[in-house]
Write an enzyme that holds these catalytic residues in place. Structure first.
Site, short mmCIF file in Angstrom:
data_model
loop_
_atom_site.label_atom_id
_atom_site.label_comp_id
_atom_site.label_asym_id
_atom_site.label_seq_id
_atom_site.Cartn_x
_atom_site.Cartn_y
_atom_site.Cartn_z
N HIS A 190 0.83 -1.21 0.00
CA HIS A 190 0.00 0.00 0.00
C HIS A 190 0.86 1.26 0.00
O HIS A 190 0.43 2.32 0.47
CB HIS A 190 -0.94 0.03 1.21
N SER A 320 15.32 18.07 -17.58
CA SER A 320 14.52 19.29 -17.53
C SER A 320 15.17 20.40 -18.34
O SER A 320 16.40 20.52 -18.37
CB SER A 320 14.35 19.75 -16.07
N LYS A 326 18.78 17.94 -13.30
CA LYS A 326 17.70 16.97 -13.06
C LYS A 326 17.80 15.82 -14.07
O LYS A 326 18.00 16.03 -15.26
CB LYS A 326 16.35 17.66 -13.20
N GLU A 333 9.48 5.45 -18.18
CA GLU A 333 8.31 6.15 -18.69
C GLU A 333 7.99 5.71 -20.12
O GLU A 333 6.82 5.54 -20.50
CB GLU A 333 8.54 7.66 -18.63
#
Length: 469
Positions: A190, A320, A326, A333
């Site tokens: 969870h 980025s 970054k 993805e």
């Protein structure tokens, strides 16, 4: 299209202007004009499968004494060139065409006939001595050839492209499983802290998912073994030899090294596409597995300061345009996007398997879009797995220090104390440790709840991952 660049051909509906350079004929040209929808032709894998099929049909018709040997050899040679992808540009018919794939079947008939006639010293467009319908399409119908080509293409691409990619990914996950089997991390259920688990166990779970994916890909291929060929127009086998379907399936098996059989029931093979839907369902399940693996690794690599950061993902590109330094989990993805498309393709195949609007008597009329969605699925899964293996898994590292630090901080280490102090007391201990910002070990020592030696034994994270050993 200027008159100087064209030749005039005829089909049953009249004359058509066809580009001089084109190997197709009037029927194909009519389809090109009628279906200017997506600009995307039928997948090359299906076209190549048509080449294999037409070569097999010509050989069987020759062996059955129905097709002249000289004509048959010319057709076989021409068809095998199509199978090898040498003439892909001559298959322009849009995916969104007649639902039976008649236009693509005629496209194959016309291209192969013209190539065969060139071999026999005649110009393209003559339909002599090889006729696209009478010879290349002998004993066949679009209604049994297109579904057969769909099955051939699916089986070949799964075997050639998808299975090797899945096996390579599974092998790399197994490698990580062995390499990291001694590293302990905190488990999570969870998205909340749970009991410890070895990193090797986590990756063993991923490897097991891929082992199941390999089995599912094999099942998907097996669904494609029965072929509709031999059923001709509506599954009755009109205008073909009774041995034709069996012999063609045997010839295709010999040419591909894969198992093909004549369908046990030809009306079912042509009127329904249940096997294709079932096969797509196996591929969809593979996508679900890949999404789970990519999603987990993306989350485990989140950070580097404010996330989990138990895994160190390879840095592939700047993340980025505004935040310097970054780096994002772009490979994860990309694979996740692949899986969403595959699941959408399965929905398309399911609806098309229903005929789009329900059962349509003796023929499914949404086959080209099924083939298009299916082959995009196989290609995406194969390429996505190769990318994920090469660009992420091979260079993936485990952050052992971070794993150890989080284990020490976890309140769920209290689980191993429950058999000694009881569930309710253990729950109180966890809540107190959280409110006082202490570890379970520290609080137990402060309260002298358990002897230090016994506490060390109970709170050993490795032993928590090996119950019963």
């Amino acid at each position: 299209m200027s008159d100087q660049a064209c030749r005039i051909e005829k089909d049953s509906m009249g004359e058509m202007k066809v580009p001089d350079w084109a190997l197709w004929g009037a029927s194909t040209q009519r389809a090109v004009r009628n279906f200017p929808v997506s600009g995307r032709p039928v997948p090359p894998a299906v076209i190549h499968a048509f080449g294999l099929l037409k070569a097999a049909c010509a050989k069987v018709n020759r062996d059955l004494g129905k097709l002249d040997a000289k004509l048959a050899e010319a057709v076989i040679d021409a068809a095998m060139e199509v199978a090898q992808g040498k003439h892909d540009r001559h298959f322009p018919v849009d995916v969104y065409q007649t639902g039976s794939g008649t236009s693509s079947n005629m496209n194959a008939n016309e291209v192969i006939a013209n190539l065969a006639n060139q071999r026999l010293g005649q110009p393209i467009g003559t339909k002599s001595p090889v006729h696209p319908n009478d010879h290349v399409n002998m004993g066949q119908s679009s209604n049994d050839t297109f579904p057969t080509a769909m099955h051939i293409a699916a089986a070949v691409t799964i075997d050639r492209d998808l299975l090797p990619a899945l096996k390579a990914m599974q092998a790399e996950l197994e490698n990580k499983c062995r390499q990291w089997d001694s590293i302990i991390k905190i488990g999570r259920t969870h998205l909340m802290d749970a009991t410890p688990i070895r990193v090797g166990q986590v990756f063993g779970g991923y490897a097991a998912q891929m082992a199941e994916s390999i089995r599912r890909a094999s099942w998907a291929r097996q669904c494609m073994e029965p072929l509709a060929i031999g059923g001709t127009a509506v599954g009755t086998g009109i205008n073909t030899h009774t041995e034709f379907g069996r012999r063609v399936a045997e010839e295709l098996s010999a040419r591909t090294g894969l198992k093909f059989t004549e369908a046990e029931n030809h009306p079912e093979a042509q009127a329904a596409k249940d096997a294709y839907v079932q096969s797509s369902g196996h591929l969809k399940t593979i996508a679900v597995s890949l999404s789970k693996i990519a999603g987990d690794i993306r989350l485990l690599g989140s950070g580097p300061r404010c996330g989990l950061f138990e895994l160190l993902l390879p840095e592939t590109q700047p993340g980025s345009s505004i935040m310097p330094g970054k780096v994002n989990p772009v490979i994860c993805e990309s694979l996740i996007m692949v899986t969403t498309r595959v699941i959408g393709n399965d929905q398309t195949i399911t609806l098309a398997g229903m005929g789009g609007i329900g059962s349509l008597m003796e023929l499914n009329v949404a086959m080209p879009v099924m083939a298009d969605a299916y082959h995009e699925t196989v290609s995406l899964l194969a390429n996505g797995c190769r990318m994920f293996t090469d660009k992420l898994l091979v260079g993936l590292q485990c952050n052992e220090k971070r794993c150890a630090d989080l284990i020490d901080q976890s309140l769920m280490m209290v689980t191993s104390l429950a058999p000694e102090i009881g569930y309710d007391n253990a729950a109180k201990l966890a809540k107190q440790a959280f409110s006082e910002d202490k570890t379970i070990r520290q609080l137990c020592l402060d309260q002298k709840l358990i002897a230090p030696d016994r506490l060390d034994e109970l709170l050993d994270p490795d032993s928590m991952t090996r119950p019963g050993e």
